[in-house]
Design an enzyme around this catalytic site. Structure first.
Site, PDB file in Angstrom:
ATOM      1  N   GLN A 101       0.851  -1.203   0.000  1.00 39.89           N
ATOM      2  CA  GLN A 101       0.000   0.000   0.000  1.00 39.89           C
ATOM      3  C   GLN A 101       0.878   1.240   0.000  1.00 39.89           C
ATOM      4  OE1 GLN A 101      -3.454  -0.707   3.027  1.00 39.89           O
ATOM      5  NE2 GLN A 101      -1.784  -2.042   3.599  1.00 39.89           N
ATOM      6  N   HIS A 119      -1.312   1.412  -4.353  1.00 38.49           N
ATOM      7  CA  HIS A 119      -1.751   2.806  -4.202  1.00 38.49           C
ATOM      8  C   HIS A 119      -0.904   3.763  -5.043  1.00 38.49           C
ATOM      9  CE1 HIS A 119      -3.927   1.895  -0.118  1.00 38.49           C
ATOM     10  NE2 HIS A 119      -4.603   1.497  -1.166  1.00 38.49           N
ATOM     11  N   CYS A 127      -1.362  13.957 -15.522  1.00 44.73           N
ATOM     12  CA  CYS A 127      -2.177  15.133 -15.804  1.00 44.73           C
ATOM     13  C   CYS A 127      -3.603  14.919 -15.293  1.00 44.73           C
ATOM     14  CB  CYS A 127      -2.180  15.406 -17.312  1.00 44.73           C
ATOM     15  SG  CYS A 127      -3.104  16.897 -17.735  1.00 44.73           S
ATOM     16  N   THR A 187       0.695  -2.960   8.651  1.00 46.28           N
ATOM     17  CA  THR A 187      -0.496  -2.215   8.221  1.00 46.28           C
ATOM     18  C   THR A 187      -1.557  -2.262   9.305  1.00 46.28           C
ATOM     19  OG1 THR A 187      -2.262  -2.031   6.559  1.00 46.28           O
ATOM     20  CG2 THR A 187      -1.300  -4.228   6.860  1.00 46.28           C
ATOM     21  N   ASN A 212       3.183  -6.971  13.054  1.00 51.30           N
ATOM     22  CA  ASN A 212       2.905  -5.543  13.238  1.00 51.30           C
ATOM     23  C   ASN A 212       3.443  -5.094  14.594  1.00 51.30           C
ATOM     24  OD1 ASN A 212       1.417  -3.426  11.674  1.00 51.30           O
ATOM     25  ND2 ASN A 212       0.435  -3.102  13.647  1.00 51.30           N
TER      26      ASN A 212
HETATM   27  P1  OAD Z   1      -1.130   3.052   8.988  1.00 49.42           P
HETATM   28  O1  OAD Z   1      -0.375   4.287   9.376  1.00 49.42           O
HETATM   29  O2  OAD Z   1      -2.611   3.077   9.108  1.00 49.42           O
HETATM   30  O3  OAD Z   1      -0.635   1.814   9.868  1.00 49.42           O
HETATM   31  C1  OAD Z   1       0.719   1.521  10.055  1.00 49.42           C
HETATM   32  C2  OAD Z   1       0.814   0.334  10.981  1.00 49.42           C
HETATM   33  O4  OAD Z   1       2.182  -0.014  11.091  1.00 49.42           O
HETATM   34  C3  OAD Z   1       0.282   0.577  12.403  1.00 49.42           C
HETATM   35  O5  OAD Z   1      -0.578  -0.492  12.779  1.00 49.42           O
HETATM   36  C4  OAD Z   1       1.555   0.593  13.253  1.00 49.42           C
HETATM   37  O6  OAD Z   1       1.337   0.021  14.539  1.00 49.42           O
HETATM   38  C5  OAD Z   1       2.469  -0.300  12.437  1.00 49.42           C
HETATM   39  N1  OAD Z   1       3.906  -0.046  12.633  1.00 49.42           N
HETATM   40  C6  OAD Z   1       4.550   1.118  12.918  1.00 49.42           C
HETATM   41  N2  OAD Z   1       5.859   0.937  12.971  1.00 49.42           N
HETATM   42  C7  OAD Z   1       6.097  -0.379  12.722  1.00 49.42           C
HETATM   43  C8  OAD Z   1       7.254  -1.192  12.640  1.00 49.42           C
HETATM   44  N3  OAD Z   1       8.474  -0.694  12.816  1.00 49.42           N
HETATM   45  N4  OAD Z   1       7.094  -2.511  12.365  1.00 49.42           N
HETATM   46  C9  OAD Z   1       5.865  -3.045  12.184  1.00 49.42           C
HETATM   47  N5  OAD Z   1       4.727  -2.318  12.251  1.00 49.42           N
HETATM   48  C10 OAD Z   1       4.834  -1.009  12.491  1.00 49.42           C
HETATM   49  O7  OAD Z   1      -0.648   2.698   7.521  1.00 49.42           O
HETATM   50  P2  OAD Z   1      -1.287   1.693   6.449  1.00 49.42           P
HETATM   51  O8  OAD Z   1      -1.950   0.549   7.115  1.00 49.42           O
HETATM   52  O9  OAD Z   1      -0.238   1.427   5.456  1.00 49.42           O
HETATM   53  O10 OAD Z   1      -3.820   4.943   1.606  1.00 49.42           O
HETATM   54  O11 OAD Z   1      -2.390   2.603   5.798  1.00 49.42           O
HETATM   55  C11 OAD Z   1      -3.107   2.078   4.707  1.00 49.42           C
HETATM   56  C12 OAD Z   1      -3.465   3.156   3.723  1.00 49.42           C
HETATM   57  O12 OAD Z   1      -4.165   4.186   4.403  1.00 49.42           O
HETATM   58  C13 OAD Z   1      -2.284   3.872   3.104  1.00 49.42           C
HETATM   59  O13 OAD Z   1      -1.757   3.211   1.993  1.00 49.42           O
HETATM   60  C14 OAD Z   1      -2.910   5.156   2.680  1.00 49.42           C
HETATM   61  C15 OAD Z   1      -3.612   5.416   3.960  1.00 49.42           C
HETATM   62  O14 OAD Z   1      -4.115   6.497   4.391  1.00 49.42           O
HETATM   63  C16 OAD Z   1      -4.081   5.924   0.739  1.00 49.42           C
HETATM   64  O15 OAD Z   1      -3.485   6.980   0.749  1.00 49.42           O
HETATM   65  C17 OAD Z   1      -5.138   5.583  -0.255  1.00 49.42           C
END
Ligand code: OAD
Length: 243
Positions: A101, A119, A127, A187, A212
């Site tokens: 993602q 993503h 554009c 994630t 995670n």
């Molecule tokens: P999030 O910021 O929602 O979640 C990140 C996760 O990684 C959290 O559960 C943290 O606990 C965990 N985390 C942090 N540091 C870590 C580490 N060192 N090792 C393992 N885990 C760790 O991000 P995403 O789940 O990627 O989409 O968010 C999904 C989507 O929401 C993104 O791609 C974006 C967004 O807003 C769009 O922009 C469409």
């Protein structure tokens, strides 16, 4: 159930098909801010409030300022141990796919090739009016213009409420219907459709694993969960990548 690293390592047999989904947590140790929580704030804005087509329509200069800040920040980041371990996993397991993602490009920089950036990418621009699209790592002006038609360019990423690039979901679903081991790494599992991937894989017989920093809403639905930094856990699973 809570697992130990050896249990999950034993699942990663080269004869099995493995699909990995990653999120912002895999890049956290490289210095890329995650999306949610305190980390997700830029100035006074939540990343989620800027990564949207309506925000871009209303205040394109603000959204571009945010993306130019992210581009500059990520340009100074290197792939971390989690990215490198996943690139090494791909080399060890012939039937492997990494779906991310993340838009930071760090998996590709680490050497991952069987990679879907669902993503999009911070390094793509396109554009808002015509078909012009290109990779561009340069410093962009506050409101970059299309060289073909002169209209506004936008970041080549998928925003909230926008469909994925055609074919991406079809590919992911086809892969998840036929997978032995599914790993969800770094994630929060809050954004669809990626948040449903583990369920789809499990419904089709896969063993599912969450790695995670902390439990997520998906934890209880996984076969195994390992909680801690991805940059520590993943290298322990892939021979030759732990420091
Ligand atoms: P999030 O910021 O929602 O979640 C990140 C996760 O990684 C959290 O559960 C943290 O606990 C965990 N985390 C942090 N540091 C870590 C580490 N060192 N090792 C393992 N885990 C760790 O991000 P995403 O789940 O990627 O989409 O968010 C999904 C989507 O929401 C993104 O791609 C974006 C967004 O807003 C769009 O922009 C469409």
């Amino acid at each position: 159930m809570q697992a130990n690293i050896e249990m999950v390592k034993a699942l990663l047999d080269p004869g099995r098909k493995v699909v990995v989904l990653t999120g912002a947590g895999v890049s956290a140790e490289s210095g890329v801010p995650t999306f949610r929580g305190q980390d997700g704030l830029w100035k006074t804005h939540r990343a989620e409030d800027l990564a949207r087509p309506d925000a871009f329509a209303a205040r394109p200069e603000l959204v571009w300022e945010f993306y130019n800040w992210r581009r500059t920040l990520v340009a100074g980041c290197e792939p971390g141990p989690a990215h490198l371990a996943l690139a090494a996993m791909e080399r060890l397991i012939p039937n492997f796919l990494l779906i991310t993602q993340n838009v930071d490009g760090l998996h590709g920089q680490a050497g991952s090739r069987k990679l879907v950036e669902m993503h999009g990418s911070l390094w793509q621009v396109r554009c808002t009016v015509c078909t012009h699209a290109r990779e561009d790592r340069s410093a962009l002006p506050p409101l970059p213009e299309c060289p073909v038609c002169g209209h506004l360019l936008r970041p080549g990423v998928v925003w909230f409420g926008e469909p994925l690039t055609p074919g991406v979901l079809r590919l992911a679903v086809a892969q998840l219907r036929d997978v032995d081991v599914f790993l969800s790494v770094g994630t929060s599992g809050l954004v669809q459709p990626a948040a449903s991937f583990h369920q789809l894989a499990r419904d089709h017989g896969a063993v599912t694993v969450e790695i995670n920093a902390e439990p997520t809403p998906s934890t209880g639905l996984m076969d195994f969960a390992l909680h801690g930094p991805a940059g520590v856990i993943l290298p322990e699973m892939v021979p030759g990548t732990a420091s």
